[in-house]
Write a protein that holds these residues in place. Structure first.
Motif, short mmCIF file in Angstrom:
data_model
loop_
_atom_site.label_atom_id
_atom_site.label_comp_id
_atom_site.label_asym_id
_atom_site.label_seq_id
_atom_site.Cartn_x
_atom_site.Cartn_y
_atom_site.Cartn_z
N ALA A 1 -36.79 23.80 96.84
CA ALA A 1 -37.51 23.35 98.04
C ALA A 1 -37.84 24.52 98.97
O ALA A 1 -39.00 24.73 99.34
CB ALA A 1 -36.70 22.28 98.76
N THR B 1 -40.04 27.35 97.17
CA THR B 1 -41.44 26.95 97.03
C THR B 1 -42.15 26.96 98.37
O THR B 1 -43.30 27.42 98.47
CB THR B 1 -41.53 25.55 96.40
N TYR B 2 -41.49 26.48 99.41
CA TYR B 2 -42.10 26.45 100.74
C TYR B 2 -42.37 27.86 101.26
O TYR B 2 -43.49 28.18 101.68
CB TYR B 2 -41.18 25.70 101.71
N ARG C 1 -38.30 17.83 98.51
CA ARG C 1 -38.76 18.24 97.18
C ARG C 1 -39.13 17.00 96.38
O ARG C 1 -38.30 16.13 96.12
CB ARG C 1 -37.66 19.03 96.47
N ILE D 1 -43.48 20.28 97.08
CA ILE D 1 -42.66 20.06 98.27
C ILE D 1 -43.49 19.44 99.39
O ILE D 1 -44.72 19.47 99.38
CB ILE D 1 -42.02 21.38 98.76
#
Length: 362
Positions: free
Chosen positions: A20, A23-24, A153, A159
């Motif tokens: 999460a 990826t963010y 997520r 996400i």
């Protein structure tokens, strides 16, 4: 042969993990024109190389969009090993946001590549991860950081931004100010903090609330706070952490979007007056999700590990070193560790707050 990433005037980032937070942060940096390379497990690598990333950031009004961002596989790189990822280097900065119980094992894997690794911005919860990194890579390779933004997520590389708060980076490293600028330009709402340890302990203070009690008792944070005796336990737990911070001459610091000073002040108020404020803080901090310790304990294929020994356990260790009693944090730490290791069954305390409270009284 390694294909070069697209030309960019931004920085080059190595991201450990495409969960999460990874990826963010990594996706936001890529959208802002930076070069991003992820290191992930092989099954995730195959999937993300095929479908790319999806970031639903629609609640951030600054982005002026009602649609999620899709990042094509060609806009980033993802590799199943650090050795392969480093072929895209040299990198300016690495981002590390693993669970605290994964830090030391991860360092064993990083040790052979220490000379090739860039400085690491550590966004993991807890107050001991940076020291673990420094012991392997050297203090000059560590940048203290924290993230208060809440991310959900939905799947691999998919996400949703649930609550935009921001990212903190500690001053003192040669790259600190440049890193803050890059993160802020990526809409991550980054701030520079003068005291690394005050920043990290202040973040940990927010992570403690209704976290182990929820897991031990199998209750939501709202249910924990609705019980006046459990609420008193929560206050005593926070007071112990604040006493340990004071003994280290650490200041309680407000974090991006997070009024930590108000949280600390609330522990000085009468219980009837502070409970509504702390109840809202506990609820808004996690959205609709259960606290992280509960998620880890009740995961379908439980990992047999809990971050409690790195959060509340850190309060206990530092308190012991400085002669400060921390009985509440010790009880919560030891009980949750025993549950995690299956030394006692999950139903031992589930829905039985009186039984947990009696352990402290005893």
């Amino acid at each position: 042969m390694v294909q070069p990433l697209s030309n960019s005037s931004g920085m080059k980032f190595l991201i450990f993990g495409a969960g999460a937070i990874g990826t963010y942060i990594g996706g936001s940096l890529a959208l802002a024109g930076n070069q991003v390379v992820f290191v992930e497990q092989q099954n995730m690598v195959n999937e993300l190389r095929e479908k790319g990333l999806r970031l639903d950031l629609t609640i951030d009004e600054r982005r002026q969009t009602k649609d999620a961002f899709s990042i094509a596989p060609r806009a980033f790189a993802i590799e199943p090993s650090l050795e392969e990822a480093l072929k895209f280097g040299p990198f300016d900065v690495a981002i590390f946001a693993l669970k605290s119980f994964d830090t030391i094992p991860a360092m064993e894997g990083l040790k052979p590549f220490a000379e090739k690794l860039p400085p690491i911005l550590c966004l993991s919860n807890g107050v001991e991860n940076e020291q673990s990194i420094a012991r392997v890579l050297g203090a000059d390779k560590v940048i203290y950081g924290t993230v208060t933004t809440a991310i959900g997520r939905r799947g691999a590389g998919d996400i949703v931004l649930e609550k935009l708060r921001g990212v903190g980076v500690a001053a003192g490293h040669p790259l600190s100010e440049k890193l803050v600028s890059a993160l802020d330009k990526a809409y991550l709402k980054c701030r520079l903090y003068p005291d690394a340890h005050s920043m990290k302990w202040s973040k940990m203070l927010t992570n403690l609330i209704a976290n182990p009690t929820s897991a031990i008792l199998n209750m939501t944070a709202a249910q924990v706070f609705a019980n006046k005796d459990l609420y008193k336990l929560e206050i005593e737990m926070l007071k112990e952490c604040l006493a340990v911070m004071k003994a280290q001459n650490l200041e309680v610091s407000d974090l991006p979007g997070t009024p930590v000073k108000a949280l600390a002040f609330a522990t000085k108020l009468p219980l009837w007056l502070s409970r509504p404020f702390l109840s809202r803080a506990a609820g808004s901090g996690r959205g609709a999700k259960m606290p992280s310790f509960h998620i880890d304990l009740y995961a379908p294929r439980g990992r047999g590990q809990s971050e409690v020994k790195f959060l509340h356990g850190a309060v206990v260790r530092e308190g012991k070193a400085r002669g400060i009693p921390t009985p509440v944090n010790a009880l919560l730490t030891n009980t949750l560790i025993a549950l995690t290791k299956k030394e006692i069954p999950l139903e031992e305390y589930a829905g039985k707050p009186e039984k947990l409270l009696s352990k402290l009284a005893g």
